[in-house]
Design a protein around this motif. Structure first.
Motif, PDB file in Angstrom:
ATOM      1  N   LEU A   7      -1.345  -0.660  -4.268  1.00 38.48           N
ATOM      2  CA  LEU A   7      -2.547   0.165  -4.295  1.00 38.48           C
ATOM      3  C   LEU A   7      -2.267   1.470  -3.568  1.00 38.48           C
ATOM      4  O   LEU A   7      -1.400   1.527  -2.689  1.00 38.48           O
ATOM      5  N   TRP A  41      -9.414  -3.737  -0.222  1.00 34.41           N
ATOM      6  CA  TRP A  41      -8.054  -3.787  -0.768  1.00 34.41           C
ATOM      7  C   TRP A  41      -7.551  -5.228  -0.933  1.00 34.41           C
ATOM      8  O   TRP A  41      -6.435  -5.439  -1.405  1.00 34.41           O
ATOM      9  N   LEU A  76       0.841  -1.197   0.000  1.00 33.16           N
ATOM     10  CA  LEU A  76       0.000   0.000   0.000  1.00 33.16           C
ATOM     11  C   LEU A  76       0.874   1.244   0.000  1.00 33.16           C
ATOM     12  O   LEU A  76       1.729   1.416   0.856  1.00 33.16           O
TER      13      LEU A  76
END
Length: 283
Positions: A49, A84, A24
């Motif tokens: 992400l 996610w 992330l």
């Protein structure tokens, strides 16, 4: 399991050997809230992400007394983790391009939701690139929902009332991560009142980072914090900053230094100075 820091070469090996970690990217700029998304879109670790401070890590639908970046509910953030693609016990690696200023918040929030297997990429994206790690501008496909289940918090968070009730007690020490001029009340570009919580110690969050952009060695961090504390018990430390974001590099650094996992005041100065009756100091 990596729970504090992970080096770029370690992440490369992890991504090559599996199981695949969730990566992330929390890059953000306070002065330009769209910059982090743009930085991520320009280049990022393949498969990673973007986690946005304003949209994903904060809930702005609260009163000023909650601070400038109030935490969302644990349930709301757990739902974001599921979206996610996070699964139980999956290794998470968080990073940014701003000296762990923003990914530290994400690191803490995962532990706040009961997920211990999360580490900060030491040195962020610059260290990844310096180690030969690939980057891409290709969008990461939307992941399948994960099976993450909200667990008991693994960290301690204090509210304004709780912090104020213990203010001045020998068992509590507040460490403020803001730049020294803001701490002293000489300038205040963001909040309505300048100054600091009475009795707080000042350690700007950037002091944890060495010239190479990575956290200083554990022993050096330990000596610096012990010198700052001057005999006070590290277990009684409560970290704060302006809005509960840049305090996290200090909290993480103390854990890296072997001084334990100390507490966080998420509302920080922005909540404190917007709460009637709280004492304030300058100088």
């Amino acid at each position: 399991m990596h729970t504090t820091l992970i080096e770029a070469t370690e992440l490369q090996r992890l991504m090559a050997s599996g199981p695949t970690p969730l990566v992330l990217d929390a890059s953000f700029e306070l002065g330009n809230p769209q910059a982090g998304k743009a930085q991520y879109a320009q280049e990022h670790i393949p498969g990673s992400l973007h986690a946005d401070l304003d949209q994903d890590l904060s809930d702005h639908d609260q009163s000023p007394s909650a601070g400038r970046h109030p935490l969302p509910s644990r349930e709301a953030f757990a739902a974001r983790l599921v979206a996610w693609g996070l699964n139980p016990q999956q290794q998470v690696v968080v990073l940014d391009r701003q000296g762990a200023n923003y990914c530290g918040r994400l690191w803490w929030m995962l532990k706040w939701c009961g997920h211990e297997a999360v580490a900060v990429l030491n040195g962020g994206l610059p260290a990844w690139k310096a180690a030969g790690g690939p980057v891409t501008a290709d969008p990461t496909p939307t992941p399948s929902p994960g099976r993450f289940v909200l667990g008991n918090s693994l960290v301690r968070a204090l509210g304004t009332t709780e912090l104020q009730q213990a203010l001045g007690s020998p068992g509590q020490t507040v460490i403020d991560a803001r730049a020294t001029p803001r701490f002293r009340g000489e300038v205040e570009p963001l909040d309505p009142v300048a100054g600091h919580i009475p009795g707080a110690l000042n350690r700007p969050f950037a002091d944890n980072i060495g010239p190479d952009g990575r956290f200083k060695p554990a022993e050096q961090l330990k000596q610096e914090f012990l010198q700052l504390l001057g005999g006070r018990d590290p277990a009684g430390v409560v970290h704060q900053c302006g809005s509960g974001v840049s305090a996290l590099p200090n909290l993480l650094a103390m854990e890296v230094a072997g001084l334990g996992r100390s507490a966080l005041y998420p509302g920080s100065w922005s909540a404190w100075c917007n709460t009637p009756g709280t004492p304030r100091a300058r100088g």
